[in-house]
Design a protein around this motif. Structure first.
Motif, mmCIF file in Angstrom:
data_model
loop_
_atom_site.group_PDB
_atom_site.id
_atom_site.type_symbol
_atom_site.label_atom_id
_atom_site.label_comp_id
_atom_site.label_asym_id
_atom_site.label_seq_id
_atom_site.Cartn_x
_atom_site.Cartn_y
_atom_site.Cartn_z
ATOM 1 N N LEU A 1 19.218 0.846 -36.033
ATOM 2 C CA LEU A 1 20.724 0.254 -36.345
ATOM 3 C C LEU A 1 21.583 0.736 -37.449
ATOM 4 C CD1 LEU A 1 19.522 -3.765 -35.979
ATOM 5 C CD2 LEU A 1 20.040 -2.025 -33.798
ATOM 6 N N SER A 2 22.627 1.007 -37.371
ATOM 7 C CA SER A 2 23.766 1.135 -38.443
ATOM 8 C C SER A 2 24.297 -0.124 -38.589
ATOM 9 C CB SER A 2 24.682 2.245 -38.040
ATOM 10 O OG SER A 2 24.113 3.410 -37.998
ATOM 11 N N VAL A 3 24.516 -0.493 -40.085
ATOM 12 C CA VAL A 3 24.942 -1.622 -40.481
ATOM 13 C C VAL A 3 26.095 -1.439 -41.284
ATOM 14 C CG1 VAL A 3 22.763 -2.818 -40.323
ATOM 15 C CG2 VAL A 3 23.733 -1.869 -42.439
ATOM 16 N N LYS A 4 27.266 -2.650 -41.029
ATOM 17 C CA LYS A 4 28.642 -2.556 -41.747
ATOM 18 C C LYS A 4 28.145 -2.367 -43.232
ATOM 19 C CE LYS A 4 31.724 -5.173 -38.731
ATOM 20 N NZ LYS A 4 32.317 -6.466 -38.622
ATOM 21 N N SER A 5 27.393 -3.193 -43.908
ATOM 22 C CA SER A 5 27.006 -3.333 -45.277
ATOM 23 C C SER A 5 25.641 -4.133 -45.238
ATOM 24 C CB SER A 5 28.201 -4.107 -46.113
ATOM 25 O OG SER A 5 28.296 -5.334 -45.339
ATOM 26 N N ASP A 6 25.147 -3.929 -46.598
ATOM 27 C CA ASP A 6 23.791 -4.794 -46.983
ATOM 28 C C ASP A 6 22.694 -4.383 -45.800
ATOM 29 O OD1 ASP A 6 22.194 -6.284 -48.132
ATOM 30 O OD2 ASP A 6 22.604 -8.066 -47.242
ATOM 31 N N GLY B 1 29.067 -8.658 -34.747
ATOM 32 C CA GLY B 1 29.142 -7.370 -35.051
ATOM 33 C C GLY B 1 28.863 -6.529 -36.077
ATOM 34 N N ASP B 2 27.894 -7.279 -36.709
ATOM 35 C CA ASP B 2 27.333 -6.655 -38.122
ATOM 36 C C ASP B 2 26.683 -5.523 -38.083
ATOM 37 O OD1 ASP B 2 28.065 -8.740 -40.159
ATOM 38 O OD2 ASP B 2 27.192 -10.151 -38.522
ATOM 39 N N MET C 1 32.529 3.952 -35.889
ATOM 40 C CA MET C 1 32.301 2.770 -36.604
ATOM 41 C C MET C 1 31.664 2.952 -37.917
ATOM 42 S SD MET C 1 30.896 0.217 -33.430
ATOM 43 C CE MET C 1 29.688 1.338 -32.830
ATOM 44 N N GLN C 2 30.825 4.046 -38.033
ATOM 45 C CA GLN C 2 30.474 4.170 -39.469
ATOM 46 C C GLN C 2 31.616 4.747 -40.579
ATOM 47 O OE1 GLN C 2 27.172 7.362 -38.073
ATOM 48 N NE2 GLN C 2 26.477 6.686 -40.299
ATOM 49 N N LEU C 3 32.401 5.653 -39.879
ATOM 50 C CA LEU C 3 33.538 5.905 -40.669
ATOM 51 C C LEU C 3 34.426 4.649 -41.117
ATOM 52 C CD1 LEU C 3 34.106 9.242 -38.891
ATOM 53 C CD2 LEU C 3 33.621 9.198 -40.979
ATOM 54 N N ALA C 4 34.615 4.087 -39.981
ATOM 55 C CA ALA C 4 35.646 2.672 -40.420
ATOM 56 C C ALA C 4 35.030 1.987 -41.351
ATOM 57 C CB ALA C 4 35.975 2.000 -38.972
ATOM 58 N N THR D 1 36.020 -3.519 -30.762
ATOM 59 C CA THR D 1 36.142 -5.082 -30.832
ATOM 60 C C THR D 1 35.147 -5.799 -31.233
ATOM 61 O OG1 THR D 1 37.742 -4.486 -28.910
ATOM 62 C CG2 THR D 1 37.119 -6.760 -29.136
ATOM 63 N N ARG D 2 33.829 -5.645 -30.677
ATOM 64 C CA ARG D 2 32.876 -6.373 -31.093
ATOM 65 C C ARG D 2 32.734 -6.263 -32.421
ATOM 66 N NH1 ARG D 2 27.292 -5.790 -31.956
ATOM 67 N NH2 ARG D 2 27.354 -3.761 -31.605
ATOM 68 N N THR D 3 32.755 -5.228 -33.124
ATOM 69 C CA THR D 3 32.326 -4.944 -34.905
ATOM 70 C C THR D 3 33.608 -5.498 -35.472
ATOM 71 O OG1 THR D 3 32.933 -2.649 -34.587
ATOM 72 C CG2 THR D 3 30.616 -3.302 -34.317
ATOM 73 N N GLY D 4 34.906 -5.486 -35.133
ATOM 74 C CA GLY D 4 35.980 -5.822 -35.647
ATOM 75 C C GLY D 4 36.488 -4.565 -36.573
ATOM 76 N N LEU D 5 36.067 -3.315 -36.161
ATOM 77 C CA LEU D 5 36.366 -2.432 -37.102
ATOM 78 C C LEU D 5 37.531 -1.686 -36.547
ATOM 79 C CD1 LEU D 5 32.651 -1.004 -37.550
ATOM 80 C CD2 LEU D 5 34.179 -2.080 -39.562
ATOM 81 N N PRO D 6 38.514 -1.146 -37.487
ATOM 82 C CA PRO D 6 39.717 -0.521 -36.946
ATOM 83 C C PRO D 6 39.588 1.125 -36.842
ATOM 84 C CG PRO D 6 39.735 -0.953 -39.287
ATOM 85 C CD PRO D 6 38.385 -1.310 -38.934
ATOM 86 N N ALA D 7 40.365 1.597 -36.076
ATOM 87 C CA ALA D 7 40.403 3.001 -35.671
ATOM 88 C C ALA D 7 41.392 3.158 -34.574
ATOM 89 C CB ALA D 7 39.045 3.726 -35.050
ATOM 90 N N ALA D 8 42.104 4.279 -34.646
ATOM 91 C CA ALA D 8 43.105 4.851 -33.942
ATOM 92 C C ALA D 8 42.326 5.506 -32.813
ATOM 93 C CB ALA D 8 44.142 5.507 -34.409
ATOM 94 N N THR D 9 42.681 5.213 -31.290
ATOM 95 C CA THR D 9 41.991 5.701 -30.311
ATOM 96 C C THR D 9 42.782 6.743 -29.425
ATOM 97 O OG1 THR D 9 42.184 3.690 -28.830
ATOM 98 C CG2 THR D 9 40.135 3.953 -30.091
#
Length: 426
Positions: A171-176, A211-212, A247-250, A274-282
């Protein structure tokens, strides 16, 4: 009315389509018959196919002494599937009886019910050590010599042994990451990924709905790490779907543009965002013609043979071949050239492929440097980066046999390049 399809029957049909027709497992599972199965039955059918392909070498080794000649493919696949089940926890009586029933459901295989019964009963009489000592499934004939030339035959054998081990879930995680490793009873890997120690329904785990985290092999997570601090930077992620690197970059605070030519794959990327709540232009567009100014950094995860992911996708050796590799190499070169053009002066490009082939990795960087002096290779720096992974031209070469004692990793190649400053006008 015909009897409804069972997971074993669906798996047997799927095996014959993969080995006999070269169809992808991901394509097969979209067939109508799969949709008639319950989610649990679909999972069983997919597991039967995957494990049979993973252990095909061992199964054939155990079956050969009991066969005067190899039977038709469907019967051979039935024997293989049952042999794998028998040696991975299946109850002998039930597995043998089900295999005989499956043989009887097809007019062409019904006359061989006796053969299936006799051979499998002999397999059940073998010592457990016979399975453990059986040879691993070999890499395909077109690929094995290339890898032996690149690294040696013993290394190829190590890779094949790594392919025989079911891969863990990373898994990659947003933080912690350390906190999530503890919460999910997993392991924090040196590169920052979390490796789960137990299998189960991922969507039921803490952090999925919120979405963590997201599933991403540790090797696939390393290219973003090589970009360093991207917070506030404008980053282009080329061939971005399904979105793990986006998602990693965001999550690192980048202003990300996710670019992919496939509208269908971009739908999945959007769902993940959407699930992770991370922003990116697509953006759905061709990377060779897309133009939206210059970027501080570009990540190019180029289309490739995917030979580094065989441990996760054991159907790949049956659908891939040397045919088409040259076309992929030429496409990668065109995309590399275009990626350089997207960079600001002093901007950073990370090129990566999930391939074990040098012509899709190391050789591409050598080619690029022979074609232009606009970029130079930078020393790769990332948490947990083993110096032994750094290849002579300055890239990072990952192999499935690395971290073998803790579950291995996908095969990957990646390199960091920096665009030089534009020459001052005369």
């Amino acid at each position: 009315m015909p009897a409804p399809a069972s997971p074993r029957l669906v798996a047997l049909d799927g095996l014959s389509q993969i080995i006999g027709e070269g169809r992808m497992l991901s394509e097969i599972t979209s067939d109508p018959v799969w949709q008639d199965l319950t989610p649990a039955e679909r999972a069983t059918a997919q597991r039967l196919i995957t494990e049979t392909l993973r252990y095909l070498g061992r199964a054939d080794h155990l079956l050969t002494p009991h066969l005067q000649r190899q039977p038709p493919l469907r019967v051979m696949n039935l024997l293989r599937m049952a042999t794998v089940e028998l040696n991975t926890g299946g109850a002998a009586h039930g597995v043998v009886n089900e295999a005989v029933k499956l043989a009887g459901r097809n007019k062409k295989t019904a006359p061989m019910k006796g053969l299936v019964n006799a051979v499998l009963r002999r397999v059940t009489e073998q010592e457990p050590e016979a399975w453990a000592d059986a040879p691993d499934t070999l890499l395909p004939k077109w690929l094995r010599p290339k890898l032996a030339k690149a690294w040696s035959k013993p290394v190829v054998a190590q890779i094949e042994r790594a392919h025989a081990v079911p891969p863990p879930v990373d898994l990659s995680v947003k933080s912690d990451a350390a906190g999530w490793a503890e919460k999910l009873e997993g392991t924090l890997l040196p590169t920052g990924s979390v490796r789960l120690s137990a299998r189960g329904q991922l969507s039921a785990l803490p952090g999925f709905e919120t979405g963590d985290w997201w599933v991403q092999d540790a090797a696939a997570a390393l290219p973003v790490q090589l970009l360093g601090d991207v917070a506030g930077k404008r980053v282009l992620d080329i061939c971005a779907a399904p979105g793990g690197k986006t998602m990693q970059l965001a999550a690192k605070g980048a202003d990300v543009t996710a670019l992919d030519i496939s509208e269908a794959r971009m739908v999945r990327l959007t769902e993940n965002l959407t699930r992770t709540g991370l922003p990116a232009a697509t953006v759905v567009a061709d990377a060779l013609t897309y133009d939206d100014g210059l970027f501080d950094a570009v990540l190019l995860d180029a289309p490739c043979s995917a030979t580094g992911t065989i441990r996760r996708h054991p159907d790949l050796p049956y659908i891939k071949s040397q045919t088409g590799i040259d076309d992929l190499v030429n496409l990668q070169r065109a995309m590399l050239t275009r990626a350089v053009q997207h960079l600001k002066p002093h901007g950073t490009l990370v090129y990566c492929t999930c391939s074990l082939l040098r012509e899709e990795g190391e050789d591409q960087i050598k080619w690029l440097l022979s074609q232009t002096d606009a970029v130079e290779v930078q020393k790769p720096v990332a948490p947990g980066l083993d110096p032994d992974w750094i290849s002579p031209e300055g890239g990072v070469r990952l192999r499935p046999d690395y971290w073998a004692d803790s579950g291995g990793m996908d095969g990957f190649y990646m390199a960091v390049l920096q665009r030089k400053a534009d020459p001052a006008p005369e």
